[in-house]
Scaffold this motif. Structure first.
Motif, PDB file in Angstrom:
ATOM      1  N   TRP A 163       0.853  -1.181   0.000  1.00  0.00           N
ATOM      2  CA  TRP A 163       0.000   0.000   0.000  1.00  0.00           C
ATOM      3  C   TRP A 163       0.889   1.229   0.000  1.00  0.00           C
ATOM      4  N   ILE A 164       0.426   2.280  -0.635  1.00  0.00           N
ATOM      5  CA  ILE A 164       1.076   3.579  -0.506  1.00  0.00           C
ATOM      6  C   ILE A 164       0.262   4.411   0.479  1.00  0.00           C
ATOM      7  N   LEU A 165       0.951   4.941   1.491  1.00  0.00           N
ATOM      8  CA  LEU A 165       0.317   5.816   2.471  1.00  0.00           C
ATOM      9  C   LEU A 165       0.680   7.252   2.141  1.00  0.00           C
ATOM     10  N   ASN A 169      -0.630  15.097  -2.082  1.00  0.00           N
ATOM     11  CA  ASN A 169      -0.889  14.617  -3.435  1.00  0.00           C
ATOM     12  C   ASN A 169       0.214  13.715  -3.973  1.00  0.00           C
ATOM     13  N   PHE A 170       1.413  13.804  -3.405  1.00  0.00           N
ATOM     14  CA  PHE A 170       2.533  13.006  -3.899  1.00  0.00           C
ATOM     15  C   PHE A 170       2.217  11.511  -3.832  1.00  0.00           C
ATOM     16  N   ALA A 175       0.832   6.124  -5.982  1.00  0.00           N
ATOM     17  CA  ALA A 175      -0.026   4.942  -5.881  1.00  0.00           C
ATOM     18  C   ALA A 175      -0.772   4.700  -7.186  1.00  0.00           C
ATOM     19  N   ALA A 176      -1.240   5.772  -7.804  1.00  0.00           N
ATOM     20  CA  ALA A 176      -1.948   5.644  -9.076  1.00  0.00           C
ATOM     21  C   ALA A 176      -1.016   5.125 -10.166  1.00  0.00           C
ATOM     22  N   GLN A 177       0.175   5.668 -10.227  1.00  0.00           N
ATOM     23  CA  GLN A 177       1.140   5.271 -11.251  1.00  0.00           C
ATOM     24  C   GLN A 177       1.530   3.806 -11.124  1.00  0.00           C
ATOM     25  N   ALA A 202      -8.337   9.367 -10.762  1.00  0.00           N
ATOM     26  CA  ALA A 202      -8.255   9.831 -12.153  1.00  0.00           C
ATOM     27  C   ALA A 202      -7.030   9.275 -12.870  1.00  0.00           C
ATOM     28  N   ARG A 203      -5.938   9.076 -12.137  1.00  0.00           N
ATOM     29  CA  ARG A 203      -4.677   8.679 -12.767  1.00  0.00           C
ATOM     30  C   ARG A 203      -4.347   7.199 -12.604  1.00  0.00           C
ATOM     31  N   PHE A 204      -5.218   6.454 -11.987  1.00  0.00           N
ATOM     32  CA  PHE A 204      -4.905   5.063 -11.654  1.00  0.00           C
ATOM     33  C   PHE A 204      -4.632   4.230 -12.908  1.00  0.00           C
TER      34      PHE A 204
END
Length: 327
Positions: A163-165, A169-170, A175-177, A202-204
């Motif tokens: 998981w990314i915590l 916004n970073f 996490a999306a990338q 939106a970027r997932f």
């Protein structure tokens, strides 16, 4: 239905020590397991008298050994403090001991002060390598290739879910990338919550681990029989946050009747800003708060922080919260 999980601070109080704090964390996880909670996380913090989860992987093992079905993990490991190889070894070992139950959330904050960071032998700018460190960690947890000379044993092939915590916004963008689940720390940094969730969704980009976005939202919940009693219990957490602004990170303090006499107007404003999304009150108040938060964020999961001084009252708060969500 939105899932409920727990982030526990493994609090040492004025009346307990580190061993009792860890045993209380395990008992809390056992209780959450009976209530059907999804997962139980602890976080890496260093040089803080009131938090006993510095050796995070060891505490996770203690909790996992006392439970049987609930997922247990880190929310999170502060990856810039460590070599990814070592974290892979630790969490791969946990995954071998407790198959299909271990999570590994990672963050890029140090989880401590700059002086302690030096004691950890990490450079102050090590967080700049966070994206690369995540990829390296992921690679060590993946099945090893036939010609791979450096393997994280026994971690290779465990594919512990990452998981990314984040609290900005970073983390959402990363996490999306990478196509990883994303947990936002709105229990202490609520300002960018909605923006970060929007960016993430939106970027997932789908990955082998995750085909579509999955979000978890951190939220402080203090529940009691009445709103007044819950507000009194919440003063323990409010005093802890006030201590941060005073440069004091002491053990947890018992609740007080008059928080206004404890903090200054400036401290009150600072603490209120950090705890702005807290839900404090009776079952009905908590029910409304949960419904509003879920509607606003569309979170797949809520990760609850219940920072209450007395262990039995914490258990009772979980009961009320679970009842509030179900009915």
């Amino acid at each position: 239905m939105t899932k409920l999980s727990i982030l526990d601070l493994v609090r040492v109080t004025r009346d307990t020590d580190a061993r009792i704090a860890m045993d209380n964390a395990r008992a809390l996880a056992q209780h959450a397991e009976k209530l059907g909670f999804q997962r139980f996380w602890v976080a890496e913090h260093h040089n803080m008298a009131g938090i006993a989860s510095a050796a995070t992987a060891i505490v996770i093992g203690h909790i996992a050994a006392g439970t049987s079905t609930i997922r247990v993990g880190a929310g999170g490991i502060m990856l810039p403090n460590h070599a990814p190889y070592v974290i892979a070894e630790q969490f791969g070992t946990l995954a071998r001991l407790f198959p299909d139950r271990i999570d590994l959330g990672v963050g890029r904050a140090p989880g401590t002060d700059q002086l302690t960071l030096r004691a950890l032998r990490r450079a102050p700018d090590s967080s700049d390598n966070f994206p690369q460190d995540v990829l390296e960690l992921q690679a060590f947890l993946a099945p090893a290739g036939p010609d791979q000379r450096i393997r994280a044993i026994p971690a290779a092939g465990t594919e512990v879910p990452l998981w990314i915590l984040g609290s900005s916004n970073f983390g959402a963008m990363l996490a999306a990338q990478l196509g990883l689940p994303y947990a936002f720390a709105s229990h202490f940094a609520p300002e960018y919550l909605l923006t970060a969730l929007e960016i993430y969704r939106a970027r997932f980009e789908p990955s082998e681990q995750l085909s579509k976005p999955y979000t978890a939202v951190g939220v402080n919940i203090i529940a009691a029989s009445t709103d007044d009693e819950a507000r009194r219990l919440a003063t323990t957490q409010q005093m802890s946050f006030t201590g941060i602004f005073r440069g004091i990170r002491d053990v947890s303090q018992p609740p007080i009747d008059d928080i206004e006499s404890y903090w200054t107007s400036t401290e009150k404003a600072q603490v209120k800003r950090m705890l702005a999304r807290s839900i404090i009150g009776s079952k009905e108040t908590v029910r409304k708060g949960l419904a509003g938060l879920i509607a606003e964020t569309q979170a797949d999961e809520l990760v609850i922080v219940t920072d209450i001084y007395n262990h039995p009252e914490r258990l009772r708060s979980l009961d009320i919260t679970a009842d509030a969500l179900s009915g």
